[in-house]
Scaffold this motif. Sequence first.
Motif, short mmCIF file in Angstrom:
data_model
loop_
_atom_site.label_atom_id
_atom_site.label_comp_id
_atom_site.label_asym_id
_atom_site.label_seq_id
_atom_site.Cartn_x
_atom_site.Cartn_y
_atom_site.Cartn_z
N TYR A 1 0.85 -1.18 0.00
CA TYR A 1 0.00 0.00 0.00
C TYR A 1 0.89 1.24 0.00
N THR A 2 0.46 2.27 -0.71
CA THR A 2 1.06 3.58 -0.50
C THR A 2 0.45 4.10 0.80
N LEU A 3 0.96 5.19 1.30
CA LEU A 3 0.41 5.75 2.54
C LEU A 3 -1.07 6.12 2.36
N ASP A 4 -1.40 6.73 1.24
CA ASP A 4 -2.80 7.10 0.98
C ASP A 4 -3.69 5.86 0.88
N GLN A 5 -3.21 4.82 0.24
CA GLN A 5 -3.98 3.59 0.13
C GLN A 5 -4.17 2.94 1.50
N LEU A 6 -3.14 3.00 2.32
CA LEU A 6 -3.24 2.45 3.67
C LEU A 6 -4.30 3.20 4.48
N VAL A 7 -4.28 4.53 4.39
CA VAL A 7 -5.27 5.35 5.10
C VAL A 7 -6.68 4.99 4.64
N THR A 8 -6.87 4.83 3.34
CA THR A 8 -8.19 4.48 2.79
C THR A 8 -8.64 3.12 3.31
N GLU A 9 -7.75 2.15 3.26
CA GLU A 9 -8.09 0.79 3.73
C GLU A 9 -8.41 0.80 5.23
N LEU A 10 -7.61 1.51 6.00
CA LEU A 10 -7.86 1.62 7.44
C LEU A 10 -9.22 2.25 7.71
N SER A 11 -9.52 3.31 6.99
CA SER A 11 -10.79 4.01 7.19
C SER A 11 -11.97 3.07 6.93
N GLN A 12 -11.89 2.29 5.85
CA GLN A 12 -12.97 1.35 5.53
C GLN A 12 -13.12 0.31 6.63
N GLN A 13 -12.01 -0.26 7.06
CA GLN A 13 -12.08 -1.31 8.08
C GLN A 13 -12.55 -0.76 9.43
N LEU A 14 -12.07 0.42 9.80
CA LEU A 14 -12.45 0.99 11.09
C LEU A 14 -13.91 1.45 11.09
N GLN A 15 -14.40 1.95 9.97
CA GLN A 15 -15.81 2.34 9.90
C GLN A 15 -16.70 1.12 10.06
#
Length: 160
Positions: free
Chosen positions: A8-22
């Motif tokens: 993951y790039t940093l932006d992709q990691l943030v997006t993936e984290l956001s989806q999982q945490l939501q």
Amino acid sequence: MKEKVKLYTLDQLVTELSQQLQNQNLTLPDRRAAPLPDARSIRYYTSLGLVDPPLIKNRRAHYQERHLEQVLLIKALQSKGLSLQAIQKQLYGLTALECQQMLKQLQAEPKAVQLPAATQWQEYRLSPGLRLQVSDDFSDADLEQSLQTIEAILKTRGKS
């Protein structure tokens, strides 16, 4: 045949984290902690040693599932009321497998109790360079103690 590791790039990691945490709908008791981490938070967690440094490939940072799990674990522990300092102590020396097991255990536990709405703040500009923020739950009874604290701060500032 070797399994390809997802990067993951940093932006992709943030997006993936956001989806999982939501999807997990975590509630953080400490309102200073963001429920969804941004790139800056992840860099901060890395500087604290809570998240492994990213892989550097072609002068770009890349993150793996391990990094995703580490941030999910941080957020799960924060939802239990732990500070970042307490989380550092809790995670120090744990293997990747132990962290994965801890994350699975925390995710299996019932969700945290929902907290009341966020505290409202009023900000007052007292003079150039000095502002006062007061929460709606601040009592007038605490005012005298606060004034004494401010006076002590100003006295020590004058001595430096």
